[in-house]
Enzyme design. Structure first.
Site, mmCIF file in Angstrom:
data_model
loop_
_atom_site.group_PDB
_atom_site.id
_atom_site.type_symbol
_atom_site.label_atom_id
_atom_site.label_comp_id
_atom_site.label_asym_id
_atom_site.label_seq_id
_atom_site.Cartn_x
_atom_site.Cartn_y
_atom_site.Cartn_z
ATOM 1 N N HIS A 1 0.869 -1.188 0.000
ATOM 2 C CA HIS A 1 0.000 0.000 0.000
ATOM 3 C C HIS A 1 0.902 1.233 0.000
ATOM 4 O O HIS A 1 1.961 1.237 0.640
ATOM 5 C CB HIS A 1 -0.862 0.062 1.275
ATOM 6 C CG HIS A 1 -2.154 -0.697 1.220
ATOM 7 N ND1 HIS A 1 -2.674 -1.345 2.326
ATOM 8 C CD2 HIS A 1 -3.041 -0.894 0.209
ATOM 9 C CE1 HIS A 1 -3.826 -1.918 1.994
ATOM 10 N NE2 HIS A 1 -4.069 -1.670 0.724
ATOM 11 N N CYS B 1 -2.252 3.207 8.994
ATOM 12 C CA CYS B 1 -3.292 2.250 8.568
ATOM 13 C C CYS B 1 -4.459 2.194 9.540
ATOM 14 O O CYS B 1 -5.585 1.919 9.150
ATOM 15 C CB CYS B 1 -2.761 0.827 8.497
ATOM 16 S SG CYS B 1 -1.366 0.565 7.440
HETATM 17 N N1 ARG Z 1 -3.923 -6.974 6.568
HETATM 18 C C1 ARG Z 1 -4.289 -5.753 5.917
HETATM 19 C C2 ARG Z 1 -4.207 -5.936 4.430
HETATM 20 O O1 ARG Z 1 -3.318 -6.602 3.979
HETATM 21 C C3 ARG Z 1 -3.416 -4.636 6.364
HETATM 22 C C4 ARG Z 1 -3.840 -3.307 5.818
HETATM 23 C C5 ARG Z 1 -2.955 -2.196 6.221
HETATM 24 N N2 ARG Z 1 -3.489 -0.981 5.782
HETATM 25 C C6 ARG Z 1 -2.827 -0.022 5.143
HETATM 26 N N3 ARG Z 1 -3.455 1.073 4.881
HETATM 27 N N4 ARG Z 1 -1.605 -0.196 4.702
HETATM 28 O O2 ARG Z 1 -5.015 -5.435 3.682
#
Ligand code: ARG
Length: 304
Positions: free
Chosen positions: A183, A279
């Protein structure tokens, strides 16, 4: 008129980790077996860490709104993924992986309720078939009024045009090439002073060049590898305060030298799901034009 005297320094959406766990794998950090082997300890520790994060954010003047946690949706805690929010408009996220797709409806309901309370002006859906995992992949530079959109792992590159048309600001799409930094918010964090804290290796050569060009050489703060891999780039920046999980002495020095105050919080257990401070939050009053709150919204604090 907005009442600045009672407005919080930031209004942030979060979700308590009542049902947080690692029960599936959609990024390289997620290992359900590791979680299961210590589920009770990790559950208790992530829960208390999350509450410390809320204490820290409140101590910095943030007002927190909560999405009700839901059994079976362990990643609902990562509210950065709920929507792209700017100037009172929320563009509700869609998700790449089936495990997270039911979150869209839950978040949408929460945004509709925020709208009913006058805390948002508009709640928009993504067009069918297009994926954009909210502010997690569409990061706002508050100094240059620009979105940085990560694609190639979760969100669609085509979402850049949609975000540009929806919000009316420049969107720079960058391909994310390292599966650990899946991300945009894991590897790029524009700061309120105009700098960018980032992890250059997460981008292609052209992407790195664009970051250098747009932010300018003097504003580049490349995180040491140790910090990038501990999600230090996934930080919440409110004014001169930066909230994150852990920070090395080296990175602390780099940021303090620029006038930032660092707040390390014990949320490293969320690393096991591939997430950290940014996050776990979503700024609801993000505004363009360097304003504290959206000009279009008549938002006053709801606290007594
Ligand atoms: N386990 C989640 C996923 O893989 C973690 C998300 C983390 N969020 C972020 N905005 N980076 O989607």
């Amino acid at each position: 008129m907005s009442d600045l005297s009672t407005h919080p320094r930031a209004r942030i959406l979060m979700c308590a980790p009542e049902h947080f766990e690692v029960s599936y794998t959609i990024n390289p950090w997620m290992k359900p077996d590791t979680w299961q082997s210590q589920a009770e300890l990790l559950g208790a520790r992530s829960n208390s860490g999350w509450h410390k994060l809320t204490d820290t954010l409140r101590s910095l003047g943030a007002e927190l709104e909560m999405v009700p946690p839901q059994a079976g949706l362990p990643d609902l805690v990562f509210t950065a993924n709920a929507a792209v929010v700017l100037d009172g408009v929320a563009l509700v996220a869609t998700f790449r992986h089936p495990q997270r797709q039911p979150e869209t409806a839950v978040y949408k309901k929460a945004f509709e309720q925020l709208k009913a309370r006058g805390l948002l002006r508009e709640v928009l859906d993504m067009p069918a078939g297009m994926i954009l995992e909210g502010a997690g992949d569409c990061v706002w530079d508050p100094v240059r009024d620009t979105f940085w959109l990560g694609y190639g792992q979760r969100s669609d590159k085509e979402a850049a045009k949609l975000v540009r048309d929806t919000f009316g600001f420049d969107v720079v799409p960058l391909k994310l090439v390292d599966p650990r930094f899946y991300h945009m918010d894991t590897c790029l964090c524009p700061l309120t002073g105009g700098e960018v804290l980032y992890w250059p290796q997460a981008f292609e050569t052209e992407g790195k060049a664009l970051i250098e060009e747009r932010f300018g050489k003097d504003n580049l703060i490349a995180a040491p590898e140790e910090d990038a891999c501990a999600f230090a780039v996934n930080a919440v920046n409110i004014g001169r305060d930066i909230v994150l999980a852990t920070v090395s002495d080296k990175l602390r020095g780099m940021l303090e030298e620029r006038g930032y105050r660092l707040h390390a919080t014990p949320i490293s257990d969320f690393n096991l799901s591939g997430g950290s401070a940014f996050c776990l939050t979503l700024k609801l009053d993000r505004a363009s034009g360097g304003r504290d709150i959206p000009a279009e919204l008549d938002i006053v604090s709801t606290s007594a």
